[in-house]
Design an enzyme around this catalytic site. Sequence first.
Site, PDB file in Angstrom:
ATOM      1  N   ASP A 129      -6.655  -8.204   1.704  1.00  0.00           N
ATOM      2  CA  ASP A 129      -7.615  -6.757   0.682  1.00  0.00           C
ATOM      3  C   ASP A 129      -8.406  -7.628  -0.533  1.00  0.00           C
ATOM      4  OD1 ASP A 129      -8.949  -4.731   0.449  1.00  0.00           O
ATOM      5  OD2 ASP A 129      -7.619  -3.724  -0.996  1.00  0.00           O
ATOM      6  N   ASP A 186      -2.403 -18.322  -3.671  1.00  0.00           N
ATOM      7  CA  ASP A 186      -3.165 -18.933  -4.504  1.00  0.00           C
ATOM      8  C   ASP A 186      -3.816 -19.745  -4.738  1.00  0.00           C
ATOM      9  OD1 ASP A 186      -0.426 -19.249  -3.929  1.00  0.00           O
ATOM     10  OD2 ASP A 186       0.096 -19.627  -6.896  1.00  0.00           O
ATOM     11  N   LYS A 213       3.046 -15.725  -0.190  1.00  0.00           N
ATOM     12  CA  LYS A 213       3.997 -16.023  -1.475  1.00  0.00           C
ATOM     13  C   LYS A 213       5.470 -15.953  -1.165  1.00  0.00           C
ATOM     14  CE  LYS A 213       2.827 -16.646  -5.963  1.00  0.00           C
ATOM     15  NZ  LYS A 213       1.851 -18.031  -6.109  1.00  0.00           N
ATOM     16  N   TYR A 238       1.020  -1.245   0.096  1.00  0.00           N
ATOM     17  CA  TYR A 238      -0.021   0.462  -0.192  1.00  0.00           C
ATOM     18  C   TYR A 238       0.805   1.341   0.272  1.00  0.00           C
ATOM     19  CZ  TYR A 238      -4.356  -2.258   0.114  1.00  0.00           C
ATOM     20  OH  TYR A 238      -5.013  -2.972  -0.267  1.00  0.00           O
ATOM     21  N   ASP A 265     -12.224  -9.727   0.086  1.00  0.00           N
ATOM     22  CA  ASP A 265     -13.508  -9.001  -0.411  1.00  0.00           C
ATOM     23  C   ASP A 265     -13.798 -10.304  -1.281  1.00  0.00           C
ATOM     24  OD1 ASP A 265     -13.286  -7.029  -0.414  1.00  0.00           O
ATOM     25  OD2 ASP A 265     -12.271  -6.143  -2.325  1.00  0.00           O
TER      26      ASP A 265
END
Length: 353
Positions: free
Chosen positions: A244, A220, A187, A133, A248
């Site tokens: 984030d 993933d 990751k 961010y 969602d």
Amino acid sequence: MPLKLLCLQGDGIGPEIMEATLTVLNSVAPALGQPIELAHADIGFASLEKSGSTITPKVIDAAEAADGVILGPVSHNAYPPREQGGLNPSGVLRKELSLFANHRPASTWSGLEAPTRVPFDLVVMRENLEGFYADRNMHSGSGEFMPDPDTAMALRKITRDASMNIARAAFDLAETRPGKHVTAIHKANVMRVSDGLFLECCREVAADHPQVVYDELLVDAAAAHLVRNPARFDVLVTTNMFGDILSDLASELSGGLGLAGSLNFGHDHAIAQAQHGSAPDIAGQDKANPVSLMLSAEMLLRHLGEGRAADLIRTAVTAALASPETRTGDLGGALGTQAFATHITTIIQEKLQ
């Protein structure tokens, strides 16, 4: 002493869903251990027009002084550049109040058909202050830059302090839930150093919570498992950008972002904030679903120790969503924003009697 809450209605549908949420909040007043004292201030376009900035130092000071904040959605993508006053109020408040955790639950609702046929109840515990961010991972300036006109670069910041904070929050939450299971999402096969540090912190905290099951999953693979079988998860802990996106996804699987409550918190402050955006295309039409902000306010009350009032809101929302006749239009019902709020208060009043 009254419970002092600062209300920042924001842009688009913000004023409508804030009004609906405050209607419900006032209805649970008899169940509160202390009275609520509400203050209001402008952010977003209203603040930009009056002061030249979408959030002012005065509002930040008021948020710091409050016991909690209820934050409406903002249209930050439509704001002017930062140098022209177009700050993202959400990002500014998260950084200024050190709100390191974004607590985002997602669950299926009785009687409400959801995209997934599998009932589930999970929480994404998202680190809130760094990661990719660009507006909050630097002391000064942006985490994005262009060394030449044809190259754009971004910095990802992962620190031990922030990773330990979010890991502790995730494990503390898991201890209170039936599943007692934390999955760290990462990751590290690609970002070995940054996600490696994040996982090191998660493992350290896991060692202090032997009663909590702990595992790790690539981001993933986590997305794939969420679609196939979200019931596999209990508490997911992860870095800012991954959190984030996955939160969602989980909320959409539960029925939509209009049902997705969210709480930003740190050691000293907390902000209730709907997960969804400002939906300017339906602003002022009494069509917006206020459940997300209502549930966020419920989470804030629970965080502040007002569990009885929080339970009343949760119970009333659950009952309203169970019947097609008492839902908002986005969920196939016939109620507008304020009519839905009125129905929720009716249920709460019946429970109080």
